[in-house]
Design an enzyme around this catalytic site. Structure first.
Site, PDB file in Angstrom:
ATOM      1  N   ASP A 152      43.369  14.095  55.172  1.00  0.00           N
ATOM      2  CA  ASP A 152      42.936  12.737  55.509  1.00  0.00           C
ATOM      3  C   ASP A 152      41.991  12.724  56.708  1.00  0.00           C
ATOM      4  OD1 ASP A 152      44.923  13.501  57.314  1.00  0.00           O
ATOM      5  OD2 ASP A 152      46.406  12.100  56.539  1.00  0.00           O
ATOM      6  N   HIS A 187      55.882   8.857  55.132  1.00  0.00           N
ATOM      7  CA  HIS A 187      54.578   8.906  54.459  1.00  0.00           C
ATOM      8  C   HIS A 187      54.027  10.328  54.434  1.00  0.00           C
ATOM      9  CE1 HIS A 187      52.602   7.874  58.537  1.00  0.00           C
ATOM     10  NE2 HIS A 187      52.066   9.020  58.199  1.00  0.00           N
ATOM     11  N   ASP A 234      58.241   7.263  58.703  1.00  0.00           N
ATOM     12  CA  ASP A 234      58.638   6.394  57.584  1.00  0.00           C
ATOM     13  C   ASP A 234      58.539   7.133  56.246  1.00  0.00           C
ATOM     14  OD1 ASP A 234      55.932   6.652  57.326  1.00  0.00           O
ATOM     15  OD2 ASP A 234      55.457   4.529  57.595  1.00  0.00           O
ATOM     16  N   GLU A 244      50.964   5.472  52.853  1.00  0.00           N
ATOM     17  CA  GLU A 244      51.942   4.645  53.552  1.00  0.00           C
ATOM     18  C   GLU A 244      52.980   4.088  52.579  1.00  0.00           C
ATOM     19  OE1 GLU A 244      51.773   5.005  56.591  1.00  0.00           O
ATOM     20  OE2 GLU A 244      50.079   4.054  57.599  1.00  0.00           O
TER      21      GLU A 244
HETATM   22  C1  GLP Z   1      49.682  11.002  60.445  1.00  0.00           C
HETATM   23  C2  GLP Z   1      49.000  11.879  59.410  1.00  0.00           C
HETATM   24  C3  GLP Z   1      50.009  12.609  58.571  1.00  0.00           C
HETATM   25  C4  GLP Z   1      51.020  13.294  59.454  1.00  0.00           C
HETATM   26  C5  GLP Z   1      51.769  12.232  60.243  1.00  0.00           C
HETATM   27  C6  GLP Z   1      52.859  12.816  61.128  1.00  0.00           C
HETATM   28  O1  GLP Z   1      50.019   9.760  59.953  1.00  0.00           O
HETATM   29  N1  GLP Z   1      48.132  11.178  58.552  1.00  0.00           N
HETATM   30  O2  GLP Z   1      49.332  13.556  57.756  1.00  0.00           O
HETATM   31  O3  GLP Z   1      51.892  14.063  58.668  1.00  0.00           O
HETATM   32  O4  GLP Z   1      50.823  11.571  61.046  1.00  0.00           O
HETATM   33  O5  GLP Z   1      52.321  13.299  62.303  1.00  0.00           O
HETATM   34  P1  GLP Z   1      53.091  14.225  63.303  1.00  0.00           P
HETATM   35  O6  GLP Z   1      53.126  15.561  62.655  1.00  0.00           O
HETATM   36  O7  GLP Z   1      52.258  14.221  64.538  1.00  0.00           O
HETATM   37  O8  GLP Z   1      54.427  13.660  63.490  1.00  0.00           O
END
Ligand code: GLP
Length: 260
Positions: free
Chosen positions: A71, A142, A140, A147
């Site tokens: 992304d 995702h 959550d 989302e």
């Molecule tokens: C963002 C990204 C996800 C990632 C998530 C969790 O929303 N788009 O790809 O997995 O954050 O991030 P973190 O690993 O910093 O908890």
């Protein structure tokens, strides 16, 4: 779906990097590169450090690897300190022998965002599909920026971020959720599910509810991580802290499977 439980983040990261390296090194090329899907965020940072280490020790090369990132924020230029382009070059690509032309990251500044997403799906298909998609998960549940409420058959597209995600990511934008872009380009759940293998890192107590929903709940569009239950070759790799909300019996069962 496998659930691989490690004591802590360090052990999880070492295991994940070794797993990826094993797949890359064991790949039977036949003229086709190894196609690796990659995430950003704090979850994969330890894995990236370990992959860099393996590369420096001469145990892993990215010369035959093509990557596709999950992304990118819409409206952030590549050189913005919080763009996922910058994240990937700072935390992995600049320290390994990957060929720049083999790196694919969605362009959040494209004039035609829908066209950019369609071209991305086309580029993945042109490479023969993704061999291994590494991912992280939101609190959550995702996956990428899919989302809660995202279609489980979604493809790469523009998504509006939830207030929860903008608040969670505000730490990278001076603590102000309003400065977090409101939209992002993301691969779809369907895009991830088309990969030959999926490996998702879930670490820390703040991911415990997401892990519980994904493992013990039903397949559900409100927790897109749960789609892994229907993938023929999916692994969630987690640490003890993330298992807090799982039943004791669930954890014991998955640990037992790994022991066999
Ligand atoms: C963002 C990204 C996800 C990632 C998530 C969790 O929303 N788009 O790809 O997995 O954050 O991030 P973190 O690993 O910093 O908890």
């Amino acid at each position: 779906m496998r659930l691989v439980v490690h004591r802590d983040y360090e052990e999880l990261s070492r295991w994940t990097a070794r797993y990826i390296a094993g797949r890359i090194n064991g790949h039977e090329r036949g003229g086709r590169p190894f196609v690796l899907g990659l995430p950003t965020g704090s979850s994969p940072l330890g894995t990236y450090r370990e992959l860099i280490d393996l590369h420096k020790r001469g145990e892993l090369s990215f010369a035959g690897v093509v990557t596709f990132n999950m992304d990118e924020y819409a409206g952030l230029p590549e050189d913005h300190p919080q763009s996922y382009h910058r994240f990937m070059w700072d935390n992995l690509f600049s320290q390994v022998d990957i060929d720049k032309k083999n790196v694919h990251i969605l362009d959040g500044m494209a004039a035609d965002l829908a066209g950019e997403c369609e071209a991305y799906e086309g580029a993945i298909a042109a490479c023969g599909g993704i061999d291994l998609f590494l991912g992280g998960a939101g609190a959550d549940g995702h996956l990428a920026f899919n989302e809660p409420g995202s279609s489980l058959s979604s493809r790469t597209r523009l998504k509006t971020l939830t207030p929860d995600t903008r608040i969670a990511n505000a730490r990278f934008f001076g603590g102000d959720p309003q400065r977090v872009p409101a939209t992002a380009l993301t691969v779809g759940v369907g895009t991830v599910m088309d990969s030959r293998e999926v490996l998702v890192i879930v670490s820390g107590h703040n991911k415990a509810r997401a892990l519980q929903a994904a493992v013990e709940g039903g397949v559900n569009h409100m927790c897109t991580l749960s789609c892994l239950q229907t993938h023929p070759r999916a692994i969630i790799v987690c640490d003890d802290a993330a298992t807090e909300e799982l039943k004791v019996g669930t954890v014991r069962y998955f640990k037992e499977i790994e022991r066999l």
